[in-house]
Design a protein around this motif. Sequence first.
Motif, PDB file in Angstrom:
ATOM      1  N   THR A  62     102.371  94.083  66.200  1.00 46.00           N
ATOM      2  CA  THR A  62     103.592  94.279  67.002  1.00 46.00           C
ATOM      3  C   THR A  62     103.877  95.653  67.236  1.00 46.00           C
ATOM      4  O   THR A  62     103.711  96.454  66.249  1.00 46.00           O
ATOM      5  CB  THR A  62     105.097  93.622  66.567  1.00 46.00           C
ATOM      6  N   ILE A  63     104.319  96.014  68.524  1.00 50.64           N
ATOM      7  CA  ILE A  63     104.286  97.597  68.828  1.00 50.64           C
ATOM      8  C   ILE A  63     105.587  97.521  69.646  1.00 50.64           C
ATOM      9  O   ILE A  63     105.838  96.984  70.673  1.00 50.64           O
ATOM     10  CB  ILE A  63     103.186  98.161  69.559  1.00 50.64           C
ATOM     11  N   ASP A  64     106.809  98.385  68.988  1.00 50.82           N
ATOM     12  CA  ASP A  64     107.887  98.285  69.783  1.00 50.82           C
ATOM     13  C   ASP A  64     108.736  99.632  69.485  1.00 50.82           C
ATOM     14  O   ASP A  64     108.289 100.406  68.684  1.00 50.82           O
ATOM     15  CB  ASP A  64     108.850  97.213  69.252  1.00 50.82           C
ATOM     16  N   LEU A  71     111.447  90.841  68.185  1.00 52.36           N
ATOM     17  CA  LEU A  71     110.189  91.094  68.544  1.00 52.36           C
ATOM     18  C   LEU A  71     109.524  89.955  69.253  1.00 52.36           C
ATOM     19  O   LEU A  71     109.216  89.027  68.667  1.00 52.36           O
ATOM     20  CB  LEU A  71     109.153  91.185  67.335  1.00 52.36           C
ATOM     21  N   ASP A  72     109.386  90.040  70.596  1.00 48.54           N
ATOM     22  CA  ASP A  72     108.772  88.883  71.191  1.00 48.54           C
ATOM     23  C   ASP A  72     107.526  88.744  71.456  1.00 48.54           C
ATOM     24  O   ASP A  72     106.951  87.751  71.480  1.00 48.54           O
ATOM     25  CB  ASP A  72     109.326  89.096  72.783  1.00 48.54           C
ATOM     26  N   GLN A  73     106.639  89.894  71.089  1.00 50.41           N
ATOM     27  CA  GLN A  73     105.070  89.908  71.254  1.00 50.41           C
ATOM     28  C   GLN A  73     104.327  90.317  69.870  1.00 50.41           C
ATOM     29  O   GLN A  73     104.797  91.303  69.424  1.00 50.41           O
ATOM     30  CB  GLN A  73     104.891  90.871  72.488  1.00 50.41           C
ATOM     31  N   ALA A  74     103.296  89.787  69.918  1.00 48.83           N
ATOM     32  CA  ALA A  74     102.473  90.308  68.946  1.00 48.83           C
ATOM     33  C   ALA A  74     100.918  90.159  69.562  1.00 48.83           C
ATOM     34  O   ALA A  74     100.692  89.357  70.162  1.00 48.83           O
ATOM     35  CB  ALA A  74     102.439  89.630  67.784  1.00 48.83           C
ATOM     36  N   ALA A 133     113.185  83.308  65.214  1.00 49.35           N
ATOM     37  CA  ALA A 133     112.298  83.279  66.312  1.00 49.35           C
ATOM     38  C   ALA A 133     111.484  84.732  66.297  1.00 49.35           C
ATOM     39  O   ALA A 133     110.610  84.658  67.087  1.00 49.35           O
ATOM     40  CB  ALA A 133     113.007  82.924  67.472  1.00 49.35           C
ATOM     41  N   SER A 134     111.794  85.767  65.853  1.00 50.26           N
ATOM     42  CA  SER A 134     111.238  86.839  65.917  1.00 50.26           C
ATOM     43  C   SER A 134     109.868  87.087  65.107  1.00 50.26           C
ATOM     44  O   SER A 134     109.721  86.454  64.080  1.00 50.26           O
ATOM     45  CB  SER A 134     112.311  88.096  65.383  1.00 50.26           C
ATOM     46  N   LEU A 135     108.903  87.730  65.985  1.00 51.76           N
ATOM     47  CA  LEU A 135     107.645  87.897  65.250  1.00 51.76           C
ATOM     48  C   LEU A 135     107.610  89.099  64.245  1.00 51.76           C
ATOM     49  O   LEU A 135     106.797  90.095  64.368  1.00 51.76           O
ATOM     50  CB  LEU A 135     106.665  87.837  66.486  1.00 51.76           C
TER      51      LEU A 135
END
Length: 477
Positions: A62-64, A71-74, A133-135
Amino acid sequence: MPNNLVVRVNASSPALQEGLRAIATELELPGEFPAEVTAAAEQAAAGVVLPELDRTDLPFITIDPEGSMDLDQAVHIVSAGSGFVVHFAIADVAAFVEPGDPVDLEAHRRGETLYGAGSRIPLHPPALSEGAASLLPDQVRPALLWTIELDEAGTTTKVHVERARVRSTARWSYVDAQKALDDGSAGEVLQLLREVGRLREKQEIDRGGISLPLPEQEVDEVDGGFELVFRQQLPVEQWNAQISLLTGIGAASLMVGAKVGILRTLPPADPRDVSRLRRVAKGLRVDWPSDMDYPEFIRSLDPSRSQHQAMVVACTRLLRGSGYAAFDGELPEQTRHSAIAAEYAHVTAPLRRLGDRYAGEVCLAICAGTPVPDWVRQALPGLPKELQDSARRAGAYERAVLDLLEAAVLADRVGEEFDGVVTSVRDDEPRQGVVVLAEVGVEAPVSSERPLPLGEDVKARLETADVAARKVAFTLA
């Protein structure tokens, strides 16, 4: 005010906190989650059922922004022959939220996560959005796994989405990811993100899309006062955003092909706005050749230069009128997003945007060859208004916070003169307009006893900086 997100605020003055409370009251913003919503979220987190498909073999990252927990996206990327395969895991909110349950009803009331002044008002309770739910790294999570195949030029050749269990192996901040890329220590996924991101940027140029390089604003408390500065986006942020855009374009292609779903739309720029911008560019002494279209012109701007920064802000006028279009059986008249220069859908941030959960479910059904769930179909007609209303509230919140912070930054400088550039003049009252002050990173109303000189360098005197009223105003010196 320019539509920039305040990404970091190190300030805790009583006046600032009181101002934030006043904004929340005026805009009737959601407060703490009701007890029954929190309880339902915690129960869902404890009882989640993971998908059968196991893709924990893929080393996602992940990059945030630094410190992010929602964190929605991986992402995971591999080379495949002369092309690439992008795996993009999106948090599966529907694995935790049932239609009509307390969490779902509260999410519809909120619409989206609100950001401002270093805090946020989340769409979902922290037990989900920052927890189950967070990645988060080293945790097995349910996800919507997008698999997108690209050729050597970065053109999409295949799009598929399915439910899977995934595991992120590392959480990167933008700063650390960029540093690793710059010093050569980045692993394969980050290196391929850079390669694919650059290819997708070229794809964007070729199809006529634009990404406004709006700088983000940061506020620090220094010696009892405030300092407001602009922060330019790092290249890795833009490459990461290209993966999200790639997925949203792929999702839209699935929904348009099946004639069911919800799109994010934007009509073409009004020619009158383009003509006005050409006048602004002339006044700012920013070269805009007559044979250059506005997407190419926007890409040529360097927001680190004050005059170009003012031009970038002025260009936001071209991106007005965005909306949502839901359809089931017949395509809407407007399907394209003119800034992206393609059909596009929001599907990559379901922890933070309500509509992404519904669009994701449509795409899952299309790829599985199954009917779209009834709860999704029943909600589609009313979703555009819901989402548009929440977007307007988010915009009002962001503008109010920026107004507050700019007033706080300038509160002890009333009477001072600043170098500025007049970036717009009212058509109905040429003695009133807007001035950009690069020194303090502020765009504010300005007035004069004579017509304002559009695009010219001026000396602007600060007449008002009222924190309580969130008002800043200048006159020409």
